[in-house]
Design a protein around this motif. Structure first.
Motif, mmCIF file in Angstrom:
data_model
loop_
_atom_site.group_PDB
_atom_site.id
_atom_site.type_symbol
_atom_site.label_atom_id
_atom_site.label_comp_id
_atom_site.label_asym_id
_atom_site.label_seq_id
_atom_site.Cartn_x
_atom_site.Cartn_y
_atom_site.Cartn_z
ATOM 1 N N ALA A 76 -6.975 11.258 -19.298
ATOM 2 C CA ALA A 76 -7.219 11.690 -17.926
ATOM 3 C C ALA A 76 -7.047 10.465 -17.035
ATOM 4 O O ALA A 76 -7.726 9.445 -17.236
ATOM 5 N N SER A 77 -6.151 10.548 -16.069
ATOM 6 C CA SER A 77 -5.831 9.396 -15.234
ATOM 7 C C SER A 77 -5.532 9.848 -13.818
ATOM 8 O O SER A 77 -5.452 11.054 -13.523
ATOM 9 N N TRP A 78 -5.387 8.876 -12.951
ATOM 10 C CA TRP A 78 -5.006 9.107 -11.560
ATOM 11 C C TRP A 78 -3.664 8.426 -11.328
ATOM 12 O O TRP A 78 -3.546 7.207 -11.476
ATOM 13 N N LEU A 79 -2.668 9.226 -10.985
ATOM 14 C CA LEU A 79 -1.322 8.720 -10.769
ATOM 15 C C LEU A 79 -1.036 8.677 -9.276
ATOM 16 O O LEU A 79 -1.290 9.646 -8.551
ATOM 17 N N SER A 80 -0.518 7.560 -8.829
ATOM 18 C CA SER A 80 -0.228 7.370 -7.407
ATOM 19 C C SER A 80 1.221 6.936 -7.233
ATOM 20 O O SER A 80 1.700 6.037 -7.946
ATOM 21 N N LEU A 81 1.926 7.581 -6.281
ATOM 22 C CA LEU A 81 3.312 7.265 -5.961
ATOM 23 C C LEU A 81 3.384 6.767 -4.518
ATOM 24 O O LEU A 81 2.744 7.340 -3.620
ATOM 25 N N ARG A 82 4.183 5.752 -4.302
ATOM 26 C CA ARG A 82 4.329 5.179 -2.966
ATOM 27 C C ARG A 82 5.803 4.890 -2.707
ATOM 28 O O ARG A 82 6.476 4.259 -3.515
ATOM 29 N N TRP A 83 6.299 5.351 -1.569
ATOM 30 C CA TRP A 83 7.676 5.098 -1.158
ATOM 31 C C TRP A 83 7.730 5.086 0.367
ATOM 32 O O TRP A 83 6.744 5.396 1.044
ATOM 33 N N ARG A 84 8.902 4.782 0.899
ATOM 34 C CA ARG A 84 9.062 4.706 2.364
ATOM 35 C C ARG A 84 10.144 5.685 2.803
ATOM 36 O O ARG A 84 11.246 5.701 2.262
ATOM 37 N N ASP A 85 9.778 6.486 3.818
ATOM 38 C CA ASP A 85 10.707 7.435 4.422
ATOM 39 C C ASP A 85 11.163 6.831 5.747
ATOM 40 O O ASP A 85 10.384 6.768 6.720
ATOM 41 N N GLU A 86 12.397 6.382 5.783
ATOM 42 C CA GLU A 86 12.903 5.699 6.977
ATOM 43 C C GLU A 86 13.031 6.622 8.177
ATOM 44 O O GLU A 86 13.103 6.161 9.320
ATOM 45 N N VAL A 136 0.690 9.493 5.299
ATOM 46 C CA VAL A 136 1.873 8.912 5.934
ATOM 47 C C VAL A 136 1.417 7.919 6.996
ATOM 48 O O VAL A 136 0.559 8.243 7.836
ATOM 49 N N THR A 137 1.981 6.718 6.976
ATOM 50 C CA THR A 137 1.692 5.717 7.995
ATOM 51 C C THR A 137 2.830 5.691 9.014
ATOM 52 O O THR A 137 3.910 6.257 8.802
ATOM 53 N N SER A 138 2.598 5.010 10.126
ATOM 54 C CA SER A 138 3.592 4.965 11.207
ATOM 55 C C SER A 138 4.858 4.233 10.805
ATOM 56 O O SER A 138 5.918 4.446 11.401
ATOM 57 N N SER A 139 4.773 3.391 9.785
ATOM 58 C CA SER A 139 5.965 2.675 9.327
ATOM 59 C C SER A 139 6.811 3.503 8.376
ATOM 60 O O SER A 139 7.847 3.029 7.905
ATOM 61 N N GLY A 140 6.361 4.704 8.040
ATOM 62 C CA GLY A 140 7.099 5.572 7.137
ATOM 63 C C GLY A 140 6.663 5.468 5.686
ATOM 64 O O GLY A 140 7.272 6.117 4.826
ATOM 65 N N THR A 141 5.625 4.677 5.393
ATOM 66 C CA THR A 141 5.129 4.557 4.020
ATOM 67 C C THR A 141 4.344 5.804 3.644
ATOM 68 O O THR A 141 3.431 6.219 4.367
ATOM 69 N N MET A 142 4.665 6.378 2.506
ATOM 70 C CA MET A 142 4.028 7.605 2.052
ATOM 71 C C MET A 142 3.297 7.349 0.737
ATOM 72 O O MET A 142 3.816 6.674 -0.153
ATOM 73 N N GLN A 143 2.097 7.925 0.655
ATOM 74 C CA GLN A 143 1.246 7.742 -0.525
ATOM 75 C C GLN A 143 0.872 9.108 -1.061
ATOM 76 O O GLN A 143 0.248 9.920 -0.371
ATOM 77 N N LEU A 144 1.282 9.376 -2.297
ATOM 78 C CA LEU A 144 0.980 10.642 -2.969
ATOM 79 C C LEU A 144 0.189 10.334 -4.223
ATOM 80 O O LEU A 144 0.602 9.525 -5.058
ATOM 81 N N GLY A 145 -0.961 10.950 -4.362
ATOM 82 C CA GLY A 145 -1.802 10.711 -5.531
ATOM 83 C C GLY A 145 -2.442 11.984 -6.029
ATOM 84 O O GLY A 145 -2.653 12.941 -5.276
ATOM 85 N N GLY A 146 -2.771 12.004 -7.299
ATOM 86 C CA GLY A 146 -3.413 13.172 -7.878
ATOM 87 C C GLY A 146 -3.843 12.926 -9.309
ATOM 88 O O GLY A 146 -3.390 11.967 -9.960
ATOM 89 N N ALA A 147 -4.745 13.784 -9.790
ATOM 90 C CA ALA A 147 -5.231 13.671 -11.166
ATOM 91 C C ALA A 147 -4.154 14.117 -12.147
ATOM 92 O O ALA A 147 -3.398 15.040 -11.879
ATOM 93 N N LEU A 148 -4.111 13.429 -13.273
ATOM 94 C CA LEU A 148 -3.103 13.727 -14.292
ATOM 95 C C LEU A 148 -3.776 13.775 -15.651
ATOM 96 O O LEU A 148 -4.318 12.769 -16.126
ATOM 97 N N ILE A 149 -3.796 14.938 -16.263
ATOM 98 C CA ILE A 149 -4.312 15.119 -17.622
ATOM 99 C C ILE A 149 -3.139 15.522 -18.501
ATOM 100 O O ILE A 149 -2.574 16.609 -18.347
ATOM 101 N N GLN A 150 -2.760 14.617 -19.385
ATOM 102 C CA GLN A 150 -1.557 14.816 -20.181
ATOM 103 C C GLN A 150 -1.809 14.501 -21.647
ATOM 104 O O GLN A 150 -2.669 13.680 -21.986
#
Length: 468
Positions: A76-86, A136-150
């Motif tokens: 059981a973990s927490w997975l977080s993804l971060r990228w930038r939407d220009e 979403v931040t004003s610079s376009g940085t996006m943060q997606l996170g959620g629980a992951l049970i695998q």
């Protein structure tokens, strides 16, 4: 429509706008989503030749189960993804200083990832649910996170069980996105919230960026493609205390008890039954252990070899005991001792070295017993005698003192009344018992020392599983 109705409608609209004013977040959403050039199906880069950089962070909460037999691990973990939407940027000063908003996963572009070594039936599109919320931040940085049970594959190496360590990998790849489109990078925030397990301790965590080369691509004119990947690896160390108490110590004691049977007299009726009982005990113990030891397809656990060797030695103790009993009763040709050097070795030298009564001392003891029986026979005869018990003891003491240590001084009349062959066979059987006990103990000790040295060679890290 008359003038009165028009006035009422205008007043209602003005009142409504004043009661529910559009917030700065709503203004930002209208500004971003009403752009004609924005689409959630297009990669968030202004230059299509550039790759979207996605940073992955993973925090492990707990390890639910590590199944050695099926070579799988559930976490059981927490997975977080971060990228930038220009395309998803704004100036906070134009919207009341608002720098952060929350959007749904189906409104913007999100990377689709999957675990290549997952055992779940549906592991496509991790964290890509439309209900996922993205910061979403004003610079376009996006943060997606959620629980992951695998439940994922975990190559298990059971050579050093139960003093082993296991390295379990997690390979994340983009779904049908080549490296020129999406590049994955591992974030440094890893496994800070891990809850220790009762059986496993977390040793270390590694994260590596990798590229899978020469993977097939079914698009025309592109025979091969490269895919960016991120591999997280957790190294766990097993707590061996439970297995020491339930496997190693009981099996060692059972095997040692099988050797103790050689300390019993050869003519003891409980000797064989004790040896057979130890073998039966180890047999039942092996059946119980087979359900605990992991199944290894390539390598055999050192503990399994140790238990098998103990079982074989306990089984060998039974025929050796039968062989010595056969010698003790004089039925074996080995008890005749026709060669002089063999007689001297087993009747004089070896008994003195192994703290066994020698043949001459045992023969002298039998003769003394014969002498002690004769006075008692005389005193208990039908003829009445005036000789008392004190006189009998005196006579016995005098005859005992007359017997010298050497066989030459023993009266031949007394020698004929003693079964010298049985005494000789018993002496040889006792010597053989001590020799077998020493040999078995030495082999058992050698096996134990070898096992300890092999366990000390365990470096507790199997990083190859994390690189594959």
């Amino acid at each position: 429509m008359d003038i009165l109705t028009i006035c009422i409608l205008v007043s209602m609209v003005s009142v409504t706008n004043g009661r529910f004013p559009l917030s700065s977040e709503g203004q930002i959403r209208n500004f971003l989503f009403n752009q004609a050039n924005y689409s959630s199906r297009v990669r968030p880069v202004l230059d299509s030749s550039r790759s979207v950089e996605v940073w992955i962070s993973m925090q492990l909460y707990s390890m639910l189960e590590l199944n050695e037999r099926e070579e799988s691990i559930s976490t059981a973990s927490w997975l977080s993804l971060r990228w930038r939407d220009e395309r998803f940027t704004w100036d906070p000063e134009d919207f009341g200083g608002t720098d952060l908003i929350l959007v749904s996963g189906d409104e913007v572009w999100t990377p689709l990832l999957y675990l290549s070594n997952s055992l779940e039936t549906n592991n496509q599109g991790i964290l890509s649910s439309p209900r996922s919320k993205i910061l979403v931040t004003s610079s376009g940085t996006m943060q997606l996170g959620g629980a992951l049970i695998q439940t994922t594959q975990c190559p298990v190496n059971v050579v050093y069980f139960p003093f082993d360590s296991q390295a379990c990998p997690f390979h994340f790849l983009p779904e049908n996105q080549i490296e020129e489109h999406i590049t994955l990078y591992a974030d440094s925030n890893l496994f800070t919230l891990f809850v220790e397990s009762n059986q496993w301790d977390l040793l270390k965590v590694t994260a590596t960026n990798a590229t899978y080369y020469d993977l097939p691509d079914y698009v025309d004119n592109r025979p091969v493609s490269n895919y960016s990947a991120v591999s997280f690896c957790i190294t766990l160390k097993r707590d061996p205390s439970y297995y020491i108490q339930t496997l190693i110590i009981p099996s060692t004691l059972l095997c040692a008890l099988a050797f103790v049977t050689f300390l019993a007299p050869p003519d003891s009726g409980e000797r064989i039954s004790l040896g057979v009982s130890m073998v039966l005990g180890l047999t039942v113990f092996q059946l119980l252990v087979s359900e605990t030891l992991p199944v290894a397809s390539k390598d055999t656990p050192l503990l399994g070899e140790y238990l098998t060797e103990n079982f074989c030695m306990a089984c060998l103790a039974v025929p050796f005991s039968l062989f010595n009993i056969n010698i003790a009763y004089g039925d074996s040709p080995f008890s005749s001792m026709k060669r002089p050097w063999l007689r001297r070795a087993f009747l004089e030298i070896l008994p003195a070295m192994l703290f066994v009564t020698t043949y001459k001392d045992r023969l002298r003891e039998e003769i003394v017993n014969e002498i002690e029986v004769k006075p008692s026979t005389v005193t208990n005869s039908d003829e009445e005698s005036d000789v008392g018990d004190s006189d009998v003891k005196k006579v016995t003491k005098v005859k005992r003192n007359q017997i010298e240590p050497t066989q030459d001084n023993i009266p031949q009349k007394e020698l004929k009344s003693v079964d010298k062959k049985n005494i000789q066979a018993r002496t040889v059987a006792l010597v053989m018992d001590r020799l077998i006990l020493i040999i078995f103990s030495a082999v058992f000790l050698l096996i134990g020392i070898t096992l300890i040295l092999e366990f000390r060679r365990n470096d507790a890290v199997f990083d190859d599983a994390c690189v594959s």
